[in-house]
Design a protein around this motif. Structure first.
Motif, PDB file in Angstrom:
ATOM      1  N   LYS A  43       0.839  -1.210   0.000  1.00 12.06           N
ATOM      2  CA  LYS A  43       0.000   0.000   0.000  1.00 12.06           C
ATOM      3  C   LYS A  43       0.867   1.252   0.000  1.00 12.06           C
ATOM      4  N   SER A  63       3.924   1.366  -1.221  1.00  5.14           N
ATOM      5  CA  SER A  63       4.536   1.406  -2.557  1.00  5.14           C
ATOM      6  C   SER A  63       3.586   2.012  -3.584  1.00  5.14           C
ATOM      7  N   HIS A  64       2.305   1.672  -3.458  1.00  3.22           N
ATOM      8  CA  HIS A  64       1.301   2.217  -4.377  1.00  3.22           C
ATOM      9  C   HIS A  64       1.225   3.744  -4.255  1.00  3.22           C
ATOM     10  N   LYS A  84       4.358   5.267  -5.810  1.00  6.96           N
ATOM     11  CA  LYS A  84       4.315   5.267  -7.274  1.00  6.96           C
ATOM     12  C   LYS A  84       3.396   6.356  -7.789  1.00  6.96           C
ATOM     13  N   LYS A  85       2.240   6.550  -7.157  1.00  4.29           N
ATOM     14  CA  LYS A  85       1.317   7.603  -7.573  1.00  4.29           C
ATOM     15  C   LYS A  85       1.950   8.987  -7.429  1.00  4.29           C
ATOM     16  N   GLN A 123      -1.414  -9.145  -5.570  1.00  4.53           N
ATOM     17  CA  GLN A 123      -1.775  -7.752  -5.284  1.00  4.53           C
ATOM     18  C   GLN A 123      -0.770  -6.793  -5.907  1.00  4.53           C
ATOM     19  N   SER A 124       0.494  -7.165  -5.872  1.00  2.00           N
ATOM     20  CA  SER A 124       1.535  -6.337  -6.475  1.00  2.00           C
ATOM     21  C   SER A 124       1.318  -6.185  -7.983  1.00  2.00           C
ATOM     22  N   LEU A 183      -1.624  -3.889  -8.740  1.00  2.00           N
ATOM     23  CA  LEU A 183      -1.312  -2.479  -8.519  1.00  2.00           C
ATOM     24  C   LEU A 183      -0.254  -1.961  -9.499  1.00  2.00           C
ATOM     25  N   LEU A 193       2.947  -2.917  -9.728  1.00  2.00           N
ATOM     26  CA  LEU A 193       4.192  -2.648  -9.006  1.00  2.00           C
ATOM     27  C   LEU A 193       5.308  -3.629  -9.339  1.00  2.00           C
TER      28      LEU A 193
END
Length: 373
Positions: free
Chosen positions: A220, A222-223, A226-227, A249-250, A253, A255
């Motif tokens: 979360k 990392s997300h 990245k944004k 999940q990665s 997203l 990632l």
């Protein structure tokens, strides 16, 4: 007569005539037994015949192992099986304690639970009891853990014993000694030379991938990074039941280029990764002395970690050597950005973390344990 008896719930495996178990635990126990004439371990065997990458062998010329069944009472069938197994386990522990010069019990755990009751029958035997969990009496823990803590803390039930716990706690009796553990030797105190943050922000999680460790928080975070358009890499060192879910999940997203799953790796690989990493993201719900935090600090990898067990005493309540956080990824991201914007504060925190962690070496640990026997 056995000089040093170890009772633990850690599962073991055997290969090439040697007994293996979880690496950090065995590394510590090899220091405990180094100067003993004879050693015996009572513990369950793993169903796996092959030691894991993270496992290590005991090193001792006069080592014996007594296998006992692993038991639990989480289902009706397990309770029935435990009732069959318990008389044999209790008998084995009693006989071993009777024939031991020194008793070393690892708690909390199912095997330690039995051992704590049986040791009451041997008040004159010298004992060391390692509570490798959270000694905080106000924390939420299983009832069996609280029973083991109560017996260990009681000067009436537990005599001639030194109970080693992580941190200092107000309700501890004279049985209890604040203690620590260590991973590195004095010779490993190398200068820390981190890659530039302007090149890439390097984050790491070290530990088992299960819900109690909250490894999903790293994804979360990392997300969010990245944004925000940050250039970063997040490395997971560890394995567990959540790995497949986290990898999926990665991918969902997007990632794949930022998040790396290494699985279980040996101590040298962990060391190499920590030397290159800027931040540890470790928001666990239950710990004793979290090696991930202590090892990260040793290599100047600033921990963002949870307020559990003795962690506030390790990193400081006021951001002295790390950052205490909740499970909220937005909060963690905000505190991370604040630190990234203040280079002087980041460097001060990193240097203070290194100075604190490097007081706790394997040499200092061995000196302390020899004084306990």
């Amino acid at each position: 007569m056995t000089d040093f008896l170890i009772i633990t719930c850690v599962q073991h495996s055997k290969a090439n005539g040697e007994y293996y178990a979880y690496g950090p635990y065995v590394r510590e126990m090899n220091l405990w037994i180094e100067k003993e004439q004879s050693v015996k371990v009572i513990a369950p065997m793993s169903q796996s015949l092959i030691p894991d990458k993270i496992d290590m062998p005991y090193v001792h010329p006069a080592f014996t192992f007594s296998e006992v069944p692993a038991y639990h009472v989480q289902s009706k069938q397990a309770i029935i099986q435990a009732l069959k197994d318990l008389p044999g386990i209790i008998g084995e522990i009693y006989r071993a304690m009777k024939n031991a010069k020194h008793i070393h019990i690892r708690i909390p755990g199912n095997m330690g639970l039995l051992a704590m009751f049986i040791q009451i029958l041997f008040p004159k035997k010298p004992k060391t009891i390692k509570y490798a969990g959270n000694w905080d009496g106000q924390s939420k823990q299983p009832r069996t853990y609280k029973i083991q803590r109560f017996i260990a803390n009681s000067t009436f039930l537990t005599k001639n014993a030194k109970v080693l716990v992580y941190g200092k706690w107000p309700d501890s009796t004279t049985n209890v000694l604040p203690f620590f553990t260590a991973s590195y030797r004095e010779i490993e105190k190398e200068p820390v030379d981190k890659p530039s943050l302007s090149d890439k922000i390097r984050l790491v999680f070290i530990g088992a991938l299960y819900d109690g460790k909250n490894p999903e928080i790293g994804l979360k975070l990392s997300h969010l990074m990245k944004k925000e358009g940050l250039n970063f890499e997040f490395v997971y060192c560890g394995d567990g039941v959540m790995r497949a879910e986290l990898e999926a999940q990665s991918r969902d997203l997007g990632l794949q280029d930022q998040v790396v799953f290494k699985g279980n790796v040996n101590a040298e690989t962990v060391k190499s990764i920590l030397k290159q990493s800027h931040f540890l993201i470790f928001v666990s719900e239950t710990e004793g002395w979290p090696k991930a935090v202590a090892e990260a600090m040793f290599w100047g990898c600033i921990p963002f970690t949870s307020r559990v067990s003795c962690v506030p005493q390790m990193v400081g309540e006021e951001r002295e050597r790390g950052v205490l956080v909740s499970k909220d990824p937005q909060e963690i991201f905000g505190k991370l950005k604040t630190l990234l914007a203040d280079t002087k504060e980041l460097e001060r925190m990193r240097d203070d973390a290194i100075s604190w962690a490097r007081k706790y070496t394997l040499e200092s640990f061995q000196t302390e344990i020899e004084e306990l026997k």
